[in-house]
Motif scaffolding. Structure first.
Motif, PDB file in Angstrom:
ATOM      1  N   GLU A  81       0.831  -1.206   0.000  1.00 20.96           N
ATOM      2  CA  GLU A  81       0.000   0.000   0.000  1.00 20.96           C
ATOM      3  C   GLU A  81       0.868   1.259   0.000  1.00 20.96           C
ATOM      4  OE1 GLU A  81      -2.562  -0.756   3.364  1.00 20.96           O
ATOM      5  OE2 GLU A  81      -4.084  -1.666   2.070  1.00 20.96           O
ATOM      6  N   MET A  82       2.028   1.214   0.674  1.00 17.65           N
ATOM      7  CA  MET A  82       2.945   2.355   0.654  1.00 17.65           C
ATOM      8  C   MET A  82       3.535   2.570  -0.744  1.00 17.65           C
ATOM      9  SD  MET A  82       4.768   2.098   4.415  1.00 17.65           S
ATOM     10  CE  MET A  82       6.175   2.995   3.867  1.00 17.65           C
ATOM     11  N   MET A  83       3.534   1.524  -1.572  1.00 18.87           N
ATOM     12  CA  MET A  83       3.982   1.638  -2.963  1.00 18.87           C
ATOM     13  C   MET A  83       2.875   2.222  -3.842  1.00 18.87           C
ATOM     14  SD  MET A  83       5.853  -2.100  -3.219  1.00 18.87           S
ATOM     15  CE  MET A  83       6.130  -2.028  -4.978  1.00 18.87           C
ATOM     16  N   ASP A  84       1.746   2.558  -3.214  1.00 18.67           N
ATOM     17  CA  ASP A  84       0.584   3.117  -3.907  1.00 18.67           C
ATOM     18  C   ASP A  84      -0.073   2.111  -4.855  1.00 18.67           C
ATOM     19  OD1 ASP A  84      -1.095   5.236  -3.823  1.00 18.67           O
ATOM     20  OD2 ASP A  84      -0.163   6.318  -5.489  1.00 18.67           O
ATOM     21  N   ILE A  85      -0.081   0.843  -4.432  1.00 15.77           N
ATOM     22  CA  ILE A  85      -0.727  -0.225  -5.183  1.00 15.77           C
ATOM     23  C   ILE A  85      -1.958  -0.669  -4.400  1.00 15.77           C
ATOM     24  CG2 ILE A  85      -0.502  -2.577  -6.079  1.00 15.77           C
ATOM     25  CD1 ILE A  85       2.532  -2.030  -6.330  1.00 15.77           C
ATOM     26  N   LYS A  86      -3.115  -0.637  -5.061  1.00 17.79           N
ATOM     27  CA  LYS A  86      -4.369  -1.075  -4.431  1.00 17.79           C
ATOM     28  C   LYS A  86      -4.362  -2.598  -4.342  1.00 17.79           C
ATOM     29  CE  LYS A  86      -9.343  -1.127  -5.007  1.00 17.79           C
ATOM     30  NZ  LYS A  86     -10.483  -0.715  -5.802  1.00 17.79           N
ATOM     31  N   ILE A  87      -4.796  -3.125  -3.204  1.00 19.05           N
ATOM     32  CA  ILE A  87      -4.822  -4.570  -2.976  1.00 19.05           C
ATOM     33  C   ILE A  87      -6.262  -5.059  -2.944  1.00 19.05           C
ATOM     34  CG2 ILE A  87      -4.236  -6.420  -1.365  1.00 19.05           C
ATOM     35  CD1 ILE A  87      -2.006  -4.488  -0.313  1.00 19.05           C
ATOM     36  N   ILE A  88      -6.520  -6.112  -3.693  1.00 17.53           N
ATOM     37  CA  ILE A  88      -7.824  -6.776  -3.652  1.00 17.53           C
ATOM     38  C   ILE A  88      -7.558  -8.226  -3.260  1.00 17.53           C
ATOM     39  CG2 ILE A  88      -9.842  -7.532  -4.961  1.00 17.53           C
ATOM     40  CD1 ILE A  88      -9.335  -5.085  -6.817  1.00 17.53           C
ATOM     41  N   GLU A  89      -8.105  -8.633  -2.110  1.00 17.30           N
ATOM     42  CA  GLU A  89      -7.961 -10.019  -1.658  1.00 17.30           C
ATOM     43  C   GLU A  89      -9.232 -10.772  -2.007  1.00 17.30           C
ATOM     44  OE1 GLU A  89      -5.855 -10.777   2.249  1.00 17.30           O
ATOM     45  OE2 GLU A  89      -6.337  -8.633   2.443  1.00 17.30           O
ATOM     46  N   GLU A  90      -9.081 -11.757  -2.871  1.00 16.80           N
ATOM     47  CA  GLU A  90     -10.234 -12.553  -3.274  1.00 16.80           C
ATOM     48  C   GLU A  90      -9.746 -13.924  -3.715  1.00 16.80           C
ATOM     49  OE1 GLU A  90     -14.189 -12.050  -6.046  1.00 16.80           O
ATOM     50  OE2 GLU A  90     -12.946 -10.316  -5.644  1.00 16.80           O
ATOM     51  N   GLU A  91     -10.438 -14.941  -3.270  1.00 16.27           N
ATOM     52  CA  GLU A  91     -10.066 -16.313  -3.591  1.00 16.27           C
ATOM     53  C   GLU A  91     -10.988 -16.855  -4.670  1.00 16.27           C
ATOM     54  OE1 GLU A  91      -9.633 -20.598  -1.292  1.00 16.27           O
ATOM     55  OE2 GLU A  91      -9.938 -18.770  -0.140  1.00 16.27           O
ATOM     56  N   GLY A  92     -10.415 -17.569  -5.636  1.00 14.48           N
ATOM     57  CA  GLY A  92     -11.242 -18.184  -6.663  1.00 14.48           C
ATOM     58  C   GLY A  92     -10.552 -18.202  -8.006  1.00 14.48           C
ATOM     59  N   SER A  93     -11.356 -18.422  -9.044  1.00 17.35           N
ATOM     60  CA  SER A  93     -10.791 -18.464 -10.396  1.00 17.35           C
ATOM     61  C   SER A  93     -10.491 -17.046 -10.865  1.00 17.35           C
ATOM     62  CB  SER A  93     -11.748 -19.156 -11.363  1.00 17.35           C
ATOM     63  OG  SER A  93     -12.779 -18.289 -11.763  1.00 17.35           O
TER      64      SER A  93
END
Length: 113
Positions: A81-93
């Motif tokens: 997040e400090m690298m200014d990258i949005k994180i989306i945590e999601e499991e699946g295909s």
């Protein structure tokens, strides 16, 4: 145009945990047309001897705007997040997750504030 990195396993079919992922599929995302196109595969070498393997993953995706992964550890999450990258945590295909991403983004455009 934004770049989306997806941490993958099972030959690129399912999302993987960020820190142990050896491969990231990168997609170009056109925000105006809501179109996602394949761009590249990034290899993040792991030696399993280091406790900070997530750093190799973070370095591999440094040019991306969004990362989608199954899970991400707290320390890695803060650093990414400090690298200014949005994180989306999601499991699946990967296919289903990218479809969900597009549907959410399209709905955001319809919201009038």
């Amino acid at each position: 145009m934004k770049k989306i990195a997806v941490a993958v396993k099972d030959n690129g079919k399912r999302t993987e945990h960020f820190g142990i992922s050896e491969y990231f599929i990168v997609y170009d995302y056109d925000e105006k047309k809501h179109r996602i196109e394949y761009n590249n595969v990034i290899f993040s070498s792991k030696n399993r001897n280091s406790q900070e393997e997530w750093e190799k993953s973070a370095d591999a995706i440094k040019d991306c705007d969004i990362v989608i992964c199954e899970k991400i550890g707290m320390k890695a999450k803060v650093e990414v997040e400090m690298m200014d990258i949005k994180i989306i945590e999601e499991e699946g295909s990967v296919e289903d997750i990218l479809d969900n991403f597009l549907n959410v983004e399209k709905k955001k455009d319809k919201i009038i504030l």
